[in-house]
Design an enzyme around this catalytic site. Structure first.
Site, PDB file in Angstrom:
ATOM      1  N   THR A 124      44.448  46.589  28.962  1.00 50.73           N
ATOM      2  CA  THR A 124      44.741  45.939  30.243  1.00 50.73           C
ATOM      3  C   THR A 124      43.617  44.963  30.813  1.00 50.73           C
ATOM      4  O   THR A 124      43.606  44.647  31.462  1.00 50.73           O
ATOM      5  CB  THR A 124      44.358  47.230  31.343  1.00 50.73           C
ATOM      6  OG1 THR A 124      43.139  47.431  30.350  1.00 50.73           O
ATOM      7  CG2 THR A 124      45.239  48.700  30.879  1.00 50.73           C
ATOM      8  N   SER A 150      31.312  46.759  35.785  1.00 55.90           N
ATOM      9  CA  SER A 150      32.673  46.426  36.200  1.00 55.90           C
ATOM     10  C   SER A 150      33.385  45.760  35.306  1.00 55.90           C
ATOM     11  O   SER A 150      32.672  45.291  34.382  1.00 55.90           O
ATOM     12  CB  SER A 150      33.224  46.300  37.484  1.00 55.90           C
ATOM     13  OG  SER A 150      33.767  44.587  37.464  1.00 55.90           O
ATOM     14  N   LYS A 151      34.271  46.099  34.720  1.00 54.30           N
ATOM     15  CA  LYS A 151      35.261  45.119  33.429  1.00 54.30           C
ATOM     16  C   LYS A 151      35.567  43.499  34.165  1.00 54.30           C
ATOM     17  O   LYS A 151      35.327  42.886  33.269  1.00 54.30           O
ATOM     18  CB  LYS A 151      36.190  45.790  34.015  1.00 54.30           C
ATOM     19  CG  LYS A 151      36.916  46.625  33.266  1.00 54.30           C
ATOM     20  CD  LYS A 151      38.797  47.218  32.192  1.00 54.30           C
ATOM     21  CE  LYS A 151      38.579  47.769  31.495  1.00 54.30           C
ATOM     22  NZ  LYS A 151      40.548  47.437  30.649  1.00 54.30           N
ATOM     23  N   ARG A 152      35.028  43.092  35.097  1.00 52.90           N
ATOM     24  CA  ARG A 152      35.474  42.295  35.327  1.00 52.90           C
ATOM     25  C   ARG A 152      34.460  41.536  35.333  1.00 52.90           C
ATOM     26  O   ARG A 152      33.704  40.391  35.748  1.00 52.90           O
ATOM     27  CB  ARG A 152      35.420  42.070  37.045  1.00 52.90           C
ATOM     28  CG  ARG A 152      36.822  42.143  38.027  1.00 52.90           C
ATOM     29  CD  ARG A 152      36.997  42.480  39.429  1.00 52.90           C
ATOM     30  NE  ARG A 152      36.406  43.833  39.532  1.00 52.90           N
ATOM     31  CZ  ARG A 152      36.996  44.672  39.424  1.00 52.90           C
ATOM     32  NH1 ARG A 152      38.101  44.943  39.091  1.00 52.90           N
ATOM     33  NH2 ARG A 152      36.408  45.574  40.614  1.00 52.90           N
ATOM     34  N   ASP A 153      33.038  42.289  35.629  1.00 55.70           N
ATOM     35  CA  ASP A 153      31.379  41.516  35.162  1.00 55.70           C
ATOM     36  C   ASP A 153      31.729  40.787  33.367  1.00 55.70           C
ATOM     37  O   ASP A 153      32.159  41.249  32.807  1.00 55.70           O
ATOM     38  CB  ASP A 153      30.225  41.968  34.523  1.00 55.70           C
ATOM     39  CG  ASP A 153      29.667  43.180  36.057  1.00 55.70           C
ATOM     40  OD1 ASP A 153      30.206  41.854  36.755  1.00 55.70           O
ATOM     41  OD2 ASP A 153      30.248  44.484  36.581  1.00 55.70           O
TER      42      ASP A 153
END
Ligand code: GLU
Length: 293
Positions: A12, A201-204
């Site tokens: 993902t 988090s994944k977004r970092d």
């Protein structure tokens, strides 16, 4: 004991540094005991799949040298999940809802013995979540919990090392092992990686493993960095400043400890490991230049 382990990333997006750590720990547990290390692609959430992500997973494992013994893809096993669910219906352990979904009938959460945190007992809330949980959705796709347990049983996975964020799921999974009449694997839930006291988090940007590869970080430096987040040798001294992969294989299970407490990510450590490995490499190159031909 021989540990057969796996990592189960969902395709993902980026390969998260926490997944890389889980991959290394599971690889070490398998390789140290002569077991298999499996890559399972959890791709049943079709809406969240991203086209390039499977390649990213392979690229990241290749970069770190954590080669899986086999690769399985959940979307190729849909018939198997349906067959297992149908079997539970026949046994009266699951029932079919009007919309075609299959629900566990009167299922229970169960306790497990965690390699790191010891005996884990489900709360009432965990039982409530487990009872009547959906196994197969109305659209015919399995729910992650069900597919994961069916896979782990079928693939002979007897050791699951993963992040602490999955501990709440494991109560359900333990109950599913019971419903399926299978023995639980050994579970170990490692403390989450944090930055500035917050879960990464994944977004970092700091979470993206490819980002480090693209910056030219040495992969062995990255392995050292990963090893020190959530694991430590029982006896720490200067000789442990750098732990090569071969040494890590010796130390990981018998002479070290995985930890449940959050693991703070200190990028200065990565820089320091990276410098050391690059200096080593340079010295080795110079030595080979000087050696008589
Ligand atoms: N696909 C799940 C995840 O990426 C797998 C978790 C697991 O069972 O290890 O979080």
């Amino acid at each position: 004991m021989t540990y057969n382990t796996r990592i189960a990333p969902s395709p993902t997006g980026d390969f998260h540094i926490g997944t890389a750590r889980t991959a290394y720990f599971n690889w070490l547990a398998a390789r140290a005991t002569g077991g298999r290390f499996i890559l399972r692609i959890d791709d049943t959430d079709l809406a969240r799949n991203q086209a390039d992500s499977i390649q990213v997973i392979h690229d990241c494992l290749d970069w770190l040298g954590l080669t899986p013994d086999a690769v399985y893809t959940q979307s190729a096993r849909l018939d198997r999940y349906r067959a297992v669910a149908d079997d539970l219906v026949r046994q009266g352990k699951a029932c079919r809802a009007d919309n075609g979904a299959i629900l566990l009938d009167g299922g229970q959460a169960a306790s497990w013995q965690d390699l790191i945190t010891g005996q884990m007992i489900p709360s009432q809330a965990a039982h409530d979540l487990a009872a009547g949980q959906v196994l197969m959705k109305a659209d015919g796709m399995p729910v992650y919990h069900f597919a994961s347990v069916v896979d782990d049983i079928d693939l002979g996975i007897n050791c699951v090392i993963r992040g602490m964020d999955h501990a709440s799921n494991t109560f359900r999974h333990a109950g599913l092992y019971d419903a399926l009449g299978a023995a639980q694997p050994v579970f170990a839930h490692v403390g989450l990686i944090t930055q500035n006291k917050k879960k990464l988090s994944k977004r970092d940007a700091a979470a993206s493993l490819l980002g480090y590869r693209n910056q030219g970080v040495n992969p062995d430096a990255m392995l050292n960095f990963l090893l020190r987040m959530g694991w430590g040798p029982k006896q720490d001294d200067k000789s442990m400043a750098i732990i090569d992969r071969d040494r890590a294989l010796d130390l990981f299970l018998d002479h070290g400890k995985m930890k449940a407490s959050p693991a703070a990510m200190d990028l200065a450590k990565l820089t320091s490991f990276d410098r050391k490995y690059k200096a080593r490499k340079k010295a080795a190159l110079q030595a080979s230049d000087l050696s008589p031909t």
